[in-house]
Write an enzyme that holds these catalytic residues in place. Structure first.
Site, PDB file in Angstrom:
ATOM      1  N   GLU A   1       0.688   4.869  13.557  1.00 37.36           N
ATOM      2  CA  GLU A   1       0.369   4.091  12.346  1.00 37.36           C
ATOM      3  C   GLU A   1       1.653   3.985  11.535  1.00 37.36           C
ATOM      4  O   GLU A   1       2.153   4.978  11.020  1.00 37.36           O
ATOM      5  CB  GLU A   1      -0.718   4.786  11.507  1.00 37.36           C
TER       6      GLU A   1
ATOM      7  N   ARG B   1      -9.521  -8.098  11.600  1.00 32.81           N
ATOM      8  CA  ARG B   1      -9.015  -6.964  12.390  1.00 32.81           C
ATOM      9  C   ARG B   1      -9.387  -7.093  13.868  1.00 32.81           C
ATOM     10  O   ARG B   1      -8.650  -6.681  14.758  1.00 32.81           O
ATOM     11  CB  ARG B   1      -9.638  -5.695  11.810  1.00 32.81           C
TER      12      ARG B   1
HETATM   13 ZN   LIG Z   1      -5.120  -0.575  13.741  1.00 22.88          ZN
END
Ligand SMILES: [Zn+2]
Length: 469
Positions: free
Chosen positions: A434, A292
């Protein structure tokens, strides 16, 4: 020898072939751990050296569980154990009455069960899902993408090397095939160059700066308006559909035949970066699908969470000081070149009418603040735009998004891009999005959802562009 797209299995095979000490260095359990590593299971996942073919992270028997949090005590159990058990939070809602998706490493599962939290299993074996994604992509690469490239080569007189590549990647035939699968970093670079070359001078390339490993944070800029719109994907490396979605929106905005779009290009100037975190993106394609962060080394763990590293209420909650945590904030604000470059670029613009930081997954359209429960002065305006965006989005394929400020919609987070861009850059609108889904596939969103995700997100973006004051 060519190591191309989605070559995790190729890398493993190559590692075996090249390393005479393979069996000694890597016991049959490929969930391997360097000799000096701590027992923190996240350290295992994040220790991968992106420059070494020898370390490929396996998620065999890692589970994704959805934990229902009904009491304060549940929440305490969760946070008390997150470090030791190496939880990797896939979603953010850690509030009471909510549910949160967490990756539990294989070796932590027994201890996790002992915590007696209320949970359901969302994914039984994460590696199986990653393998499936890779298989699907290999088939796509072979049968759709290469086939299309050959078709273009055969039907058009494709010129010399670079010009030829631009012709291929910008052709309408390639455009229809591109969004049917995921692509390597190298191909994304070629794709962007081809859009710029094919725009007949309308678009220019730019870079916000260089990543930690020296890759450009490459973007495309076009439009003649005095209001600037900035958006990017893949600040978090594993969120692959965000790159594809941002690219889809580029294709829509460069569509010269659409009258409405022509209006946008007169009113606005667009600055769009498909891959904001190129180093991390490469790691997610070669050694650790669930990487990430960026790739700055921090002792035993790899990377800083760029989206906790912006110089806005740094470290004021919802970010970690543990270098192995997935939301590690870094030693100081803007210690990551990726955030610092992006901030400098944004500050250089005279009038940022809207900034969007595109993530996946959870289906949320959010506005500041993340660091505090107090809502910003122009909350009603920003959230009003978010509401219009999600209404337009739902009309396309029926996908439902929630909207609101970050603090109340998900969870406190500080040092994030949107808070910085709203407070320091003084952008009129800052949004954290998102995309799909709500956890069924999570970061491994199947390729047949790329195009629908692009289409619905574009409708939402158009609603925002139509309604900016
Ligand atoms: Zn993210």
């Amino acid at each position: 020898m060519k190591i191309s797209l989605f070559s995790l299995s190729a890398v493993i095979a190559l590692t075996i072939a090249l390393s005479p000490s393979f069996s000694a260095a890597f016991p049959t359990n490929i969930n391997r751990r360097p000799h000096n590593a701590s027992p923190n299971p996240n350290a295992i996942a994040d220790t991968s050296n992106p420059r070494s073919l020898a370390v490929v992270t396996s998620f065999k028997n890692h589970r994704v569980v959805r934990i229902n949090i009904s009491t304060k005590a549940d929440l305490k159990v969760l946070t008390d154990n997150e470090q030791d058990l190496g939880f990797d939070y896939f979603t953010h809602d850690k509030g009471i009455g909510g549910a949160i998706d967490v990756r539990v490493p294989a070796q932590s599962f027994k201890t996790f069960q002992g915590l007696k939290l209320n949970y359901t299993t969302v994914v039984e074996d994460l590696q199986a899902m990653i393998d499936e994604e890779q298989r699907t992509n290999e088939v796509y690469e072979e049968q759709v993408w290469r086939h299309t490239v050959n078709q273009i080569k055969n039907t058009h007189s494709v010129q010399g090397r670079e010009g030829g590549e631009n012709q291929i990647f910008a052709s309408p035939l390639a455009a229809s095939a591109w969004f049917k699968g995921y692509h390597s970093y190298a191909d994304h670079v070629k794709w962007l160059n081809a859009q710029i070359a094919g725009s007949k001078g309308k678009a220019k390339g730019f870079s916000a700066g260089k990543s930690f490993e020296g890759r450009p944070q490459a973007g495309i800029r076009f439009g003649t308006g005095g209001k600037h719109i900035v958006f990017h994907g893949t600040q978090h490396a594993r969120e692959w559909v965000t790159t594809m979605t941002v690219e889809y929106m580029i294709t829509q905005l460069l569509n010269t035949k659409n009258k409405k779009v022509a209006g946008y290009l007169k009113k606005y100037t667009f600055h769009i970066i498909p891959i904001m975190n190129p180093d991390g993106f490469v790691v997610s394609q070669t050694t650790n699908r669930l990487h990430r962060k960026n790739t700055q080394p921090n002792g035993q763990c790899l990377g800083t969470d760029i989206n906790r590293n912006w110089d806005s209420h740094f470290g004021e909650g919802g970010s970690s000081t543990d270098p192995c945590a997935i939301d590690y904030m870094g030693p100081r604000p803007f210690s990551t070149p990726e955030a610092s470059n992006m901030a400098r670029y944004l500050r250089s613009l005279p009038n940022v009418a809207a900034y969007l930081d595109i993530h996946s997954f959870s289906q949320l359209w959010m506005v500041p603040f993340g660091y505090t429960s107090t809502r910003p002065g122009t909350y009603a305006y920003m959230d009003g735009l978010a509401a219009k965006a999600v209404t337009a989005l739902e009309k396309v394929h029926g996908t439902r998004f929630r909207h609101g400020d970050i603090f109340h919609t998900i969870y406190q987070s500080s040092g994030t891009s949107v808070d910085y861009v709203y407070e320091v850059v003084k952008a009129k609108v800052a949004m954290a999005v998102e995309l799909r889904d709500t956890g069924r596939n999570g970061f491994m969103l199947p390729p047949d959802q790329i195009l629908p995700t692009g289409e619905e997100t574009w409708a939402a973006m158009a609603a925002i562009l139509d309604n900016i004051k």
